[in-house]
Structure formats: structure tokens, C-alpha cells
Design a protein around this motif. Structure first.
Motif, PDB file in Angstrom:
ATOM      1  N   ASN A 102       1.924  -5.491   7.509  1.00 26.66           N
ATOM      2  CA  ASN A 102       4.068  -5.006   7.544  1.00 26.66           C
ATOM      3  C   ASN A 102       4.102  -3.601   7.164  1.00 26.66           C
ATOM      4  O   ASN A 102       3.876  -3.243   6.601  1.00 26.66           O
ATOM      5  N   VAL A 103       4.578  -2.780   8.654  1.00 26.40           N
ATOM      6  CA  VAL A 103       4.350  -1.457   8.125  1.00 26.40           C
ATOM      7  C   VAL A 103       5.829  -0.900   8.428  1.00 26.40           C
ATOM      8  O   VAL A 103       6.330  -1.597   8.880  1.00 26.40           O
ATOM      9  N   ARG A 104       6.233   0.169   7.391  1.00 27.69           N
ATOM     10  CA  ARG A 104       7.120   0.375   7.484  1.00 27.69           C
ATOM     11  C   ARG A 104       7.281   1.385   8.409  1.00 27.69           C
ATOM     12  O   ARG A 104       7.268   2.570   8.532  1.00 27.69           O
ATOM     13  N   PRO A 105       8.442   1.288   9.013  1.00 26.54           N
ATOM     14  CA  PRO A 105       8.150   2.082  10.695  1.00 26.54           C
ATOM     15  C   PRO A 105       8.527   3.313  10.479  1.00 26.54           C
ATOM     16  O   PRO A 105       8.746   4.267  10.653  1.00 26.54           O
ATOM     17  N   THR A 163       4.705   7.138  -1.875  1.00 28.08           N
ATOM     18  CA  THR A 163       5.194   6.939  -0.225  1.00 28.08           C
ATOM     19  C   THR A 163       4.670   5.096   0.039  1.00 28.08           C
ATOM     20  O   THR A 163       3.785   5.083  -0.094  1.00 28.08           O
ATOM     21  N   TRP A 164       5.653   3.783  -0.368  1.00 29.84           N
ATOM     22  CA  TRP A 164       5.262   2.605   0.163  1.00 29.84           C
ATOM     23  C   TRP A 164       4.633   2.633   1.374  1.00 29.84           C
ATOM     24  O   TRP A 164       6.429   3.104   2.430  1.00 29.84           O
ATOM     25  N   MET A 165       4.117   2.430   2.240  1.00 30.85           N
ATOM     26  CA  MET A 165       3.829   2.647   3.565  1.00 30.85           C
ATOM     27  C   MET A 165       3.240   1.515   4.524  1.00 30.85           C
ATOM     28  O   MET A 165       4.162   1.046   5.876  1.00 30.85           O
ATOM     29  N   PHE A 166       3.019   0.821   3.600  1.00 30.78           N
ATOM     30  CA  PHE A 166       2.248  -0.785   4.896  1.00 30.78           C
ATOM     31  C   PHE A 166       2.401  -1.803   3.548  1.00 30.78           C
ATOM     32  O   PHE A 166       1.973  -1.546   2.404  1.00 30.78           O
ATOM     33  N   THR A 167       1.626  -2.744   4.298  1.00 33.31           N
ATOM     34  CA  THR A 167       1.934  -4.471   2.982  1.00 33.31           C
ATOM     35  C   THR A 167       0.985  -5.441   4.118  1.00 33.31           C
ATOM     36  O   THR A 167       1.365  -5.616   5.445  1.00 33.31           O
ATOM     37  N   TYR A 199       0.758  -1.298   0.157  1.00 32.24           N
ATOM     38  CA  TYR A 199      -0.328   0.291  -0.289  1.00 32.24           C
ATOM     39  C   TYR A 199       1.094   1.333  -0.148  1.00 32.24           C
ATOM     40  O   TYR A 199       1.661   1.034   0.870  1.00 32.24           O
ATOM     41  N   CYS A 200       0.467   2.076  -0.581  1.00 36.17           N
ATOM     42  CA  CYS A 200       1.489   3.462  -0.909  1.00 36.17           C
ATOM     43  C   CYS A 200       0.669   4.606  -1.061  1.00 36.17           C
ATOM     44  O   CYS A 200      -0.647   4.666  -1.584  1.00 36.17           O
ATOM     45  N   CYS A 201       0.747   6.252  -0.571  1.00 47.92           N
ATOM     46  CA  CYS A 201       0.290   7.134  -1.404  1.00 47.92           C
ATOM     47  C   CYS A 201      -0.177   7.366  -2.248  1.00 47.92           C
ATOM     48  O   CYS A 201       0.690   6.742  -3.636  1.00 47.92           O
TER      49      CYS A 201
END
Length: 152
Positions: A96-99, A82-86, A75-77
């Protein structure tokens, strides 16, 4: 090792998509696979494995980016990309959150690293556990326990 301060808010680069995390990670990781290298434009991607009921999108509508596959949704904006979470299909209990999307990422340190078989020669993460690919599914319960003891 510092604990994740909760709750934590975060956003994409442009701020059009916002997220909130209210539960601590089950584990943290760095992935060296070629897909993560390309998605993050870096040597590896970072992940905080958050229980699904401790994660929410609070503003905006993320879009699916990356491979657009049936099993993994990145998932991206939709504006700044921006790649934010999966989210993994069939594994709805975690996200899976991009910290580094969170307003405070100073607590983060990868407990494990995956796909060391394709790690770039200079890339070091300081992870406690390393795997040539992904750990076997039956190993995750033990890894979560190890992570919890590591952050205690």
C-alpha cells in the motif's frame, strides 16, 4: 480518469528514502479510520495498492512507524518520519503506497473509501465504492476487476 504513468519514482519529504513503482495499482483507496487519520494528520489516508513485484525502495532504509504491530507495518523515513508505504503481514503480494510520495500524483483518484463509519462530516473523496469498515476479503477480487474497468 487518467492512468498512472509508469514507471514512477518518489521520495519522502526530505529525500533520504526513495521508491519506484513499475506496475499499475490493483486498486486505489481512501481510508477514514481513526488510525489513518492520525498517521496522515488528515481526514483520511490515500493508498495505491501496488503489486509487490512492481514496488521497490531504491535509496535509504525506511523504518517501521505507527503501531509497530505484528500484522501491519507502516514504513516511514527515519529522518523526516514521512509515512510512505504499508505492508500487511501474510499478504506479501501487494504494498500500500501513499501516492503523494510519488513525483507525479495527478493521476490518482480513490476508487473506494473505507471506514466511512468514522468519516469526518466534511470529508468527501469522490470514491465510487464506499464501505463502513473494510470490504470482506472475498470482495477484493471483484473490486480489483471493477477498478480495472473504471480506469480503462
Amino acid at each position: 480518469m487518467s492512468r498512472m504513468p509508469l514507471p514512477l519514482a518518489g521520495s519522502c519529504r526530505c529525500g533520504r528514502v526513495e521508491i519506484r513503482v513499475t506496475k499499475p495499482p490493483l486498486a486505489t483507496s481512501a481510508c477514514h479510520c481513526p488510525g489513518c487519520q492520525k498517521m496522515s494528520a488528515s481526514a483520511y489516508s490515500l493508498t495505491a495498492i501496488i503489486p509487490a513485484d512492481g514496488f521497490a525502495v531504491t535509496k535509504g532504509e525506511p523504518v517501521i512507524g505507527g503501531l509497530h504491530g505484528d500484522d501491519i507495518h507502516h514504513y516511514c523515513c527515519g529522518h523526516c518520519m514521512t509515512w510512505m508505504f504499508t505492508r500487511a503481514q501474510g499478504m506479501d503480494w501487494f504494498v500500500n503506497v501513499r501516492p503523494t510520495m510519488l513525483d507525479d500524483a495527478l493521476w490518482f483518484r480513490p476508487f473506494m473509501e473505507t471506514y466511512t463509519s468514522t468519516r469526518l462530516p466534511f470529508a468527501q473523496t469522490g470514491a465510487v465504492r464506499s464501505f463502513e469498515k473494510f470490504p470482506d476479503m472475498e470482495e477484493y477480487e471483484g473490486l480489483v476487476g471493477e477498478y480495472q474497468a473504471w480506469v480503462a
